[in-house]
Design an enzyme around this catalytic site. Structure first.
Site: not given
Length: 563
Positions: A28, A51, A114-115, A413, A444, A471, A473, A477
């Protein structure tokens, strides 16, 4: 018309600098501003799905066009975008972040809107962004507003860093003098200090005259600060071996006979590592020496004769020369360097990586085979977007055609960055050359963070190639820590159903799992024409990864474990 609204003035100025697509979401406090986009011929509102994705898209657009504009609403909208804006700041990408803020009257009364945080402080979010912006402006005076807009656009473009511009809701439809548009915004770089520049040239040429084994090493800011042409010309003029870093891929033509490969410290191929570290002079163009860009800081130069050319300074050995930007000093160096290299005999460059050996058609795909083979699919002019993880590391062993633009986010990253960046790059590519292909490689796991931006690609009829290495997952990590941990697992999706789910009607969605299936697909002339949006699911083993990523994960795990 002698007068136009301030909002239209902003978009007219953006059109003048060839920023034709505006990213963001309505709220708004920015709705009146968004009305003005449609008053300017040739401008379009992308209308992103959130955003954060809008900020990623603006980043991808700016990497091709030099500047992008992101519009969010006060508080909730701007904060949602900040992770993407911070990435642009870290990686030297010019994004103008325009925020629609409450009216000046509401701010003066400290109304509990608001916000807000409910404390009457309307400047708190502006202060947050000040730490991740080259400059900021909060427009409060209509008389100076056009000049502030011009300053913000110039700073965004020249510094290649985000800039924050706050526009109160009540001021954007007030009138300003249209004739101000007759004077273009000056986007030229500040000239180098002549005396300091001459001192740099003298010292660099002296080092060149003594060098027997010099090299050129192009990094991220070579591309970001528009010095690619100078890098190519320097390579041609000197015939020095030229290397790139992971963030510098695409900065120099990789089909050039003097291109030597990708240098990543200890993660480099042995012949590249040996060639770079044996150099007795290194001309470094636009270095960003982050951990993933340097193999966890494992550069082992064998010389102290290193010249670093940056956007706003030059470093010769241990001496720093401010106000000597690389673009101008390289132009003069290219003119004068032939006289300093008459003694130089070009050294051999590392052997180009061998092509994959023929395999039976039913051979399962592997990362090592795939990233070498991708070079056969790419063509000159492609934009190649690679996600943090196996893609960003695997692409280092892919030899690009000339004039290929690489987009990755090696320093910041942020996982999922490339979905939005692909949207922005595809919109920029459409403006530059409708036949330019934009090719995404995203795992994925990463795709699940930002997948909804594929909807915007479909909405605008864009035609990127979306390769999804599956692969099962978060492999990057898993390689660092927790190979069987539940937190590194994801819910499997039906990837081939994504495009129709987002409303695509003219699309292609296929799955490949063997070398034969890959070759059949990528050698198909129809597939090579970017005539429709395509999603290709590439099936790979769970812990299969590029060898460089395996070694980087080991280094990262060791760094994380340090006391």
């Amino acid at each position: 018309m002698s007068s136009i609204t301030l909002g239209r003035y902003l978009f007219e100025r953006l059109r003048q600098v060839e920023c034709f697509t505006i990213f963001g979401l309505p709220g708004d406090f920015n709705l009146r501003l968004l009305d003005e986009i449609y008053e300017v011929e040739g401008m379009r509102w992308a209308g992103n799905t959130n955003e954060l994705n809008a900020a990623y898209a603006a980043d991808g657009y700016a990497r091709l066009k030099g500047i992008a504009c992101l519009i969010t609403t006060f508080g909730v909208g701007e904060l949602s975008a900040l992770n993407g804006v911070v990435g642009s700041y870290a990686e030297h990408v010019g994004v103008l972040h325009v925020v629609g803020v409450p009216s000046l009257a509401s701010q003066a009364k400290q109304q509990l809107l608001h916000h807000t945080l409910g404390d009457g402080d309307f400047a708190v979010f502006h202060r947050m962004s000040a730490n991740i912006s080259q400059t900021t402006a909060m427009v409060t005076d209509l008389a100076t507003a056009p000049q502030e807009i011009d300053r913000c656009i110039r700073t965004t473009y020249v510094t290649q860093r985000p800039v924050y511009l706050g526009l109160p809701a009540n001021i954007v439809n007030q009138m300003v003098d249209r004739r101000l548009l007759d004077t273009p915004i000056d986007l030229s770089l500040e000239p180098n200090d002549e005396d300091t520049e001459e001192e740099v040239l003298t010292q660099v040429l002296a080092l060149v005259q003594k060098a027997q084994n010099p090299i050129i090493l192009a990094d991220a800011c070579c591309s970001r600060h528009d010095a690619k042409k100078e890098a190519w010309q320097l390579t041609d003029a000197t015939q020095f071996p030229c290397f790139v870093t992971p963030m510098g891929k695409g900065s120099v033509p990789e089909k050039h006979p003097r291109f030597g490969g990708v240098y990543v410290g200890t993660l480099s191929s042995p012949d590249v590592k040996s060639a770079v570290e044996a150099a007795d002079l290194i001309l470094s163009l636009g270095a960003l020496l982050s951990d993933f860009n340097t193999g966890s800081f494992s550069y082992s130069y064998g010389t102290r004769n290193v010249v670093e050319f940056h956007s706003d300074h030059t470093k010769v050995r241990n001496a720093i020369f401010p106000r000597v930007g690389m673009k101008f000093v390289l132009q003069k160096l290219i003119q004068r360097i032939p006289a300093a290299i008459q003694h130089y005999s070009p050294r051999p460059v590392p052997t180009r990586p061998a092509r994959n050996a023929p395999t039976p058609r039913d051979t399962p795909l592997t990362q090592e085979w795939l990233w070498t083979q991708i070079g056969e699919f790419l063509r000159e002019g492609d934009v190649v977007v690679t996600e943090t993880g196996t893609s960003a590391f695997g692409i280092n062993q892919t030899r690009f055609p000339n004039n290929t633009y690489g987009i990755s986010q090696v320093l910041w990253g942020s996982i999922g960055f490339t979905t939005g960046a692909t949207l922005g790059a595809a919109m920029a590519a459409e403006e530059l050359d409708k036949n330019k292909r934009v090719i995404l490689f995203i795992g994925d796991g990463s795709l699940q963070l930002t997948v909804q931006e594929i909807s915007s690609m479909v909405r605008w009829g864009l035609r990127p190639y979306l390769f999804v290495p599956n692969n099962d997952g978060y492999t990057i990590e898993k390689l660092i820590h927790g190979p069987t941990a539940q937190y590194n697992e994801i819910q499997n999706w039906h990837h081939l159903r994504l495009l129709p789910t987002f409303g695509a009607t003219d699309y292609e969605a296929v799955r490949v799992a063997t070398t034969g299936e890959w070759d059949a697909l990528t050698n198909d002339p129809a597939f090579n024409r970017n005539s429709r949006i395509r999603l290709v699911e590439v099936m790979l083993e769970v812990m299969d990864a590029p060898s460089s990523l395996v070694r980087q994960a080991q280094l990262t795990a060791a760094t994380n474990a340090q006391n």
